[in-house]
Design a protein around this motif. Structure first.
Motif, PDB file in Angstrom:
ATOM      1  N   ARG A 111     -58.904  12.330   5.940  1.00 35.58           N
ATOM      2  CA  ARG A 111     -59.767  12.260   7.115  1.00 35.58           C
ATOM      3  C   ARG A 111     -58.964  12.697   8.332  1.00 35.58           C
ATOM      4  O   ARG A 111     -57.738  12.640   8.337  1.00 35.58           O
ATOM      5  CB  ARG A 111     -60.311  10.841   7.325  1.00 35.58           C
ATOM      6  N   VAL A 112     -59.665  13.124   9.373  1.00 40.02           N
ATOM      7  CA  VAL A 112     -59.028  13.655  10.569  1.00 40.02           C
ATOM      8  C   VAL A 112     -58.670  12.517  11.530  1.00 40.02           C
ATOM      9  O   VAL A 112     -59.485  11.626  11.791  1.00 40.02           O
ATOM     10  CB  VAL A 112     -59.950  14.659  11.285  1.00 40.02           C
ATOM     11  N   LYS A 113     -57.443  12.581  12.048  1.00 39.07           N
ATOM     12  CA  LYS A 113     -56.967  11.584  13.005  1.00 39.07           C
ATOM     13  C   LYS A 113     -56.421  12.286  14.246  1.00 39.07           C
ATOM     14  O   LYS A 113     -55.696  13.267  14.136  1.00 39.07           O
ATOM     15  CB  LYS A 113     -55.859  10.731  12.379  1.00 39.07           C
ATOM     16  N   ALA A 114     -56.790  11.759  15.414  1.00 41.15           N
ATOM     17  CA  ALA A 114     -56.262  12.280  16.677  1.00 41.15           C
ATOM     18  C   ALA A 114     -55.452  11.191  17.364  1.00 41.15           C
ATOM     19  O   ALA A 114     -55.906  10.055  17.492  1.00 41.15           O
ATOM     20  CB  ALA A 114     -57.399  12.730  17.581  1.00 41.15           C
ATOM     21  N   VAL A 115     -54.240  11.543  17.785  1.00 38.29           N
ATOM     22  CA  VAL A 115     -53.408  10.649  18.589  1.00 38.29           C
ATOM     23  C   VAL A 115     -53.346  11.265  19.987  1.00 38.29           C
ATOM     24  O   VAL A 115     -52.949  12.424  20.136  1.00 38.29           O
ATOM     25  CB  VAL A 115     -52.003  10.482  17.997  1.00 38.29           C
ATOM     26  N   ILE A 116     -53.740  10.491  20.977  1.00 40.32           N
ATOM     27  CA  ILE A 116     -53.983  11.041  22.312  1.00 40.32           C
ATOM     28  C   ILE A 116     -53.193  10.299  23.372  1.00 40.32           C
ATOM     29  O   ILE A 116     -53.109   9.068  23.367  1.00 40.32           O
ATOM     30  CB  ILE A 116     -55.498  10.966  22.637  1.00 40.32           C
ATOM     31  N   VAL A 117     -52.611  11.065  24.276  1.00 40.47           N
ATOM     32  CA  VAL A 117     -51.999  10.515  25.487  1.00 40.47           C
ATOM     33  C   VAL A 117     -52.922  10.864  26.645  1.00 40.47           C
ATOM     34  O   VAL A 117     -53.204  12.041  26.895  1.00 40.47           O
ATOM     35  CB  VAL A 117     -50.601  11.114  25.736  1.00 40.47           C
ATOM     36  N   LEU A 118     -53.417   9.861  27.328  1.00 41.25           N
ATOM     37  CA  LEU A 118     -54.322  10.088  28.449  1.00 41.25           C
ATOM     38  C   LEU A 118     -53.546  10.385  29.729  1.00 41.25           C
ATOM     39  O   LEU A 118     -52.386   9.979  29.887  1.00 41.25           O
ATOM     40  CB  LEU A 118     -55.204   8.858  28.669  1.00 41.25           C
ATOM     41  N   LYS A 119     -54.193  11.069  30.628  1.00 44.49           N
ATOM     42  CA  LYS A 119     -53.590  11.328  31.926  1.00 44.49           C
ATOM     43  C   LYS A 119     -53.463  10.020  32.705  1.00 44.49           C
ATOM     44  O   LYS A 119     -54.238   9.082  32.483  1.00 44.49           O
ATOM     45  CB  LYS A 119     -54.431  12.333  32.710  1.00 44.49           C
ATOM     46  N   PRO A 120     -52.493   9.935  33.604  1.00 47.22           N
ATOM     47  CA  PRO A 120     -52.311   8.701  34.388  1.00 47.22           C
ATOM     48  C   PRO A 120     -53.594   8.282  35.085  1.00 47.22           C
ATOM     49  O   PRO A 120     -54.286   9.107  35.690  1.00 47.22           O
ATOM     50  CB  PRO A 120     -51.227   9.097  35.405  1.00 47.22           C
ATOM     51  N   VAL A 127     -56.424   7.229  18.023  1.00 50.17           N
ATOM     52  CA  VAL A 127     -55.416   6.267  18.478  1.00 50.17           C
ATOM     53  C   VAL A 127     -54.845   6.761  19.810  1.00 50.17           C
ATOM     54  O   VAL A 127     -54.593   7.954  19.978  1.00 50.17           O
ATOM     55  CB  VAL A 127     -54.271   6.129  17.448  1.00 50.17           C
ATOM     56  N   PHE A 128     -54.659   5.836  20.731  1.00 50.33           N
ATOM     57  CA  PHE A 128     -54.069   6.182  22.029  1.00 50.33           C
ATOM     58  C   PHE A 128     -52.602   5.782  22.054  1.00 50.33           C
ATOM     59  O   PHE A 128     -52.219   4.737  21.532  1.00 50.33           O
ATOM     60  CB  PHE A 128     -54.828   5.499  23.166  1.00 50.33           C
ATOM     61  N   ALA A 129     -51.784   6.634  22.644  1.00 54.42           N
ATOM     62  CA  ALA A 129     -50.345   6.394  22.709  1.00 54.42           C
ATOM     63  C   ALA A 129     -49.833   6.679  24.118  1.00 54.42           C
ATOM     64  O   ALA A 129     -50.478   7.396  24.895  1.00 54.42           O
ATOM     65  CB  ALA A 129     -49.617   7.286  21.707  1.00 54.42           C
ATOM     66  N   LYS A 130     -48.677   6.120  24.447  1.00 47.11           N
ATOM     67  CA  LYS A 130     -48.060   6.386  25.746  1.00 47.11           C
ATOM     68  C   LYS A 130     -47.379   7.747  25.765  1.00 47.11           C
ATOM     69  O   LYS A 130     -47.280   8.395  26.799  1.00 47.11           O
ATOM     70  CB  LYS A 130     -47.057   5.285  26.087  1.00 47.11           C
ATOM     71  N   GLU A 131     -46.902   8.183  24.607  1.00 47.31           N
ATOM     72  CA  GLU A 131     -46.272   9.492  24.485  1.00 47.31           C
ATOM     73  C   GLU A 131     -46.306   9.910  23.029  1.00 47.31           C
ATOM     74  O   GLU A 131     -46.542   9.084  22.138  1.00 47.31           O
ATOM     75  CB  GLU A 131     -44.832   9.476  24.997  1.00 47.31           C
ATOM     76  N   LEU A 132     -46.089  11.193  22.782  1.00 44.92           N
ATOM     77  CA  LEU A 132     -46.039  11.698  21.414  1.00 44.92           C
ATOM     78  C   LEU A 132     -44.581  11.908  21.021  1.00 44.92           C
ATOM     79  O   LEU A 132     -43.806  12.472  21.793  1.00 44.92           O
ATOM     80  CB  LEU A 132     -46.795  13.026  21.294  1.00 44.92           C
ATOM     81  N   PRO A 133     -44.207  11.456  19.821  1.00 52.69           N
ATOM     82  CA  PRO A 133     -42.824  11.675  19.382  1.00 52.69           C
ATOM     83  C   PRO A 133     -42.573  13.159  19.199  1.00 52.69           C
ATOM     84  O   PRO A 133     -43.431  13.891  18.707  1.00 52.69           O
ATOM     85  CB  PRO A 133     -42.756  10.918  18.051  1.00 52.69           C
ATOM     86  N   ALA A 134     -41.387  13.606  19.595  1.00 52.54           N
ATOM     87  CA  ALA A 134     -41.082  15.034  19.500  1.00 52.54           C
ATOM     88  C   ALA A 134     -39.620  15.220  19.141  1.00 52.54           C
ATOM     89  O   ALA A 134     -38.786  14.334  19.367  1.00 52.54           O
ATOM     90  CB  ALA A 134     -41.394  15.727  20.828  1.00 52.54           C
ATOM     91  N   ASN A 135     -39.330  16.374  18.565  1.00 51.23           N
ATOM     92  CA  ASN A 135     -37.932  16.699  18.300  1.00 51.23           C
ATOM     93  C   ASN A 135     -37.277  17.166  19.602  1.00 51.23           C
ATOM     94  O   ASN A 135     -37.961  17.306  20.628  1.00 51.23           O
ATOM     95  CB  ASN A 135     -37.822  17.741  17.180  1.00 51.23           C
TER      96      ASN A 135
END
Length: 652
Positions: free
Chosen positions: A507-516, A543-551
């Motif tokens: 199933r499709v999942k979106a993880v989103i960081v909202l604007k301030p 799912v809402f997150a404060k930031e997205l993990p990145a390399n």
């Protein structure tokens, strides 16, 4: 598909900037790559700029001659300012020292492990002046990662900042081929290294030290910054670097020596080197280099230095425009922008136009193997084709292939996009197998991206091949869904991943960081998407997150998001995590048997009821969730889901 499997003549189906702007046809020509120069696609015919310099050093020497007293570089935060003449003397001193004191020869590698500093510039150009190969190393790597890359290219010389020396000293004994380490500045921080200032003792040396090179010689090795597998060292030719510079110049409708570039990305990234520093070098423009990006510092520098053009990630520009201090400063001088990384929202484009009075706003990009800018969306198309990647650059051809290496010549067919032209790198450093998998003999480099070309010839990136979601037999291209999410004015960042499922496979999942200052709900996001994508592409998990993990290079580590449910604190509480999981899905799924534990199929509501009760089964369930995550118990019985998806993908 092996890259050497070439089936017939390839037309190149994407429209080009040459087609959009006929004047560019007069600026390019067809040339053949030479044989026996270590180029994978030797003998292939490509587009290249007619009036192209022979080497990076040739351009540098021209600037020193034409603009000796003009400012070339400004470094922040040190405030160091240098003219072209001063830069030339420093670079020549470094080249002289490397050649005569440290026996640095043509083809030797010099690794650079510093932020944006004068020493970076002196090292990069100094090595190239001797026909050497500069190797920028990602500052975010752990010590072992640094050792792997330095050893892979058998670097002879390292240039390291004092801060990065703290990492390097841990692995000094593992650096098998390094003969000398220079630490930037004047102080000797260890007996195992030399102050960089020792390389500058010959600043007044009369002899102009250089080595004969041409456009087909290597100038740099850039390690790929993807998120899976081991990084590969892609070999950049002088021709590649200069093509990127000329491409940027065309995209922004011209640059000259009176322009001022503000370089915001880190210098270990291709964007900074080939899209900021090289265009400024090509025309003799001043380049303002930030050691590390800060929105407020960037605002102040744009105002102070009257910066006219920049190439930056959209998130950098968003942070700048939304900074509380932005309106207090005059940034109207910035009129030419190139940005990329993901699709842009209409509100983002409108804000750019409003705040900077832009004459050029180009969304552009490419893969590392094609240097930095293989495609670009012209300014006039920024709204009309907002989620498209645009057109092939003037010296590039773009097309899509099927799994057998056949070009897809019908419009809107989905295949693997490939790039060909002056910006195509020579191959991977001492990795013939991976080179053969990626670089075709006809000059096309395969990207690993699913894409299509529409009726007008515009390119649309859809997804990484390996990241495509298959939901109930329907292919869902994550980038396509992400592009629509970026059109939402509340969304700052978005990542779409597949979550294993007993019924649909995924199933499709979106993880989103909202604007301030923005708020939203999972259902609001689903309702928004339902108007823009097909029903099976609508994210069921939100799912809402404060930031997205990145390399360290900024690419999102998507695999770590598959089993992330927005819980950052109290992660030992399985009940709390599972409740957040339940909040992410539509209410209709709460009574569907999504979860299978020890042969028993359960609905989310049933699982939650168990977790609330202090029974032996609920305790065991909580331990399983804590140990393996929730996703482990959503998986269908398919071979591709046997490996746990919750391991973080921190490599490419």
């Amino acid at each position: 598909m092996p890259a050497w499997k070439v089936n017939g003549v390839v037309k190149g189906m994407a429209k080009s900037w040459r087609d959009q702007y006929p004047v560019l046809n007069e600026k390019v020509e067809k040339v053949k790559a030479p044989f026996n120069r270590g180029i994978q696609w030797e003998g292939a015919e490509i587009y290249a700029y007619k009036d192209r310099p022979n080497s990076i050093t040739e351009v540098l020497e021209k600037n020193i001659k034409d603009f000796p007293d003009k400012e070339a570089y400004v470094f922040h935060p040190t405030g160091i300012r240098m003219t072209w003449k001063e830069v030339g003397l420093k670079v020549n001193s470094v080249a002289h020292s490397l050649r005569y004191k440290y026996d640095f020869k043509k083809g030797d590698r010099l690794a650079i492990i510093t932020g944006g500093s004068p020493e970076y510039i002196f090292s990069f150009f100094g090595a190239i002046k001797l026909g050497g190969i500069a190797v920028p190393i990602n500052l975010g790597l752990a010590s072992e990662g640094i050792a792997t890359q330095v050893n892979k290219v058998r670097s002879k010389i390292l240039v390291v900042s004092p801060h990065m020396w703290e990492k390097v000293k841990e692995i000094r004994d593992k650096l098998q081929h390094v003969e000398e380490i220079f630490v930037t500045g004047n102080q000797k921080v260890s007996e195992k290294c030399v102050p960089f200032s020792d390389l500058l003792k010959y600043e007044n040396q009369i002899e102009n030290v250089s080595e004969e090179v041409d456009e087909w010689d290597l100038c740099a090795i850039s390690f790929t910054s993807g998120t899976t597998g081991s990084p590969k060292g892609t070999m950049t030719l002088h021709s590649n670097a200069l093509a990127c510079a000329q491409t940027i110049q065309d995209m922004v409708y011209g640059l000259s020596s009176v322009d001022v570039n503000i370089c915001m990305p880190p210098l270990y990234h291709n964007t900074a080197v080939y899209c900021d520093i090289m265009p400024a070098l090509l025309v003799g423009a001043k380049c303002v280099i930030m050691e590390a990006f800060s929105p407020l510092d960037a605002i102040k520098l744009i105002e102070k230095e009257k910066a006219t053009f920049a190439v930056a990630a959209p998130i950098m520009l968003t942070f700048i425009m939304n900074h509380p201090e932005f309106k207090k400063h005059d940034c109207s001088s910035l009129t030419k922008l190139v940005f990329g990384g993901h699709a842009s929202s209409e509100s983002f484009i409108n804000q750019l136009m409003k705040e900077f009075s832009l004459i050029a706003a180009v969304n552009a990009g490419s893969v590392s193997e094609s240097t930095a800018t293989g495609f670009g969306l012209p300014t006039e198309d920024t709204i009309r084709k907002i989620t498209s990647c645009g057109l092939a650059t003037a010296c590039t051809e773009i097309t899509v292939f099927d799994e057998e290496g056949n070009e897809l010549t019908e419009r809107d067919q989905i295949g693997e996009v490939a790039y060909k032209g002056q910006q195509t790198n020579a191959g991977y450093w001492e990795d013939k197998e991976k080179t053969n998998e990626t670089f075709r003999k006809d000059g096309y480099v395969l990207s690993g991206d699913w894409a299509k070309i529409d009726e007008e010839g515009y390119l649309w990136l859809l997804d990484r091949k390996k990241d495509m979601i298959v939901r109930g037999g329907q292919n869902v291209y994550c980038i396509g869904v992400e592009n629509q999410l970026y059109l939402n004015d509340k969304v700052l960042r978005a990542a779409v991943v597949g979550v294993p499922d007993q019924l649909f496979a995924e199933r499709v999942k979106a993880v989103i960081v909202l604007k301030p200052g923005q708020t939203s709900t999972p259902q609001e996001i689903r309702d928004y998407c339902s108007k823009l994508v097909t029903y099976y592409e609508v994210p069921e998990y939100v799912v809402f997150a404060k930031e997205l993990p990145a390399n360290p290079a900024g690419k999102v580590l998507k695999q770590s998001l598959v089993d992330f449910w927005g819980v950052l604190d109290d992660e030992e509480n399985a009940g709390k995590i599972f409740h957040k999981f339940m909040e992410s899905i539509p209410s209709k799924l709460l009574d569907r048997e999504l979860i299978k534990i020890e042969g028993t199929s359960l609905t989310p509501n049933q699982v939650f009821e168990h977790l609330k009760n202090n029974t032996d089964f609920s305790k065991k369930m909580a331990e399983l969730f804590k140990k393996d995550g929730i996703v482990e118990f959503l998986k269908p019985d398919e071979a591709r889901f046997k490996k746990s998806p919750i391991a973080v993908d921190n490599k490419r």
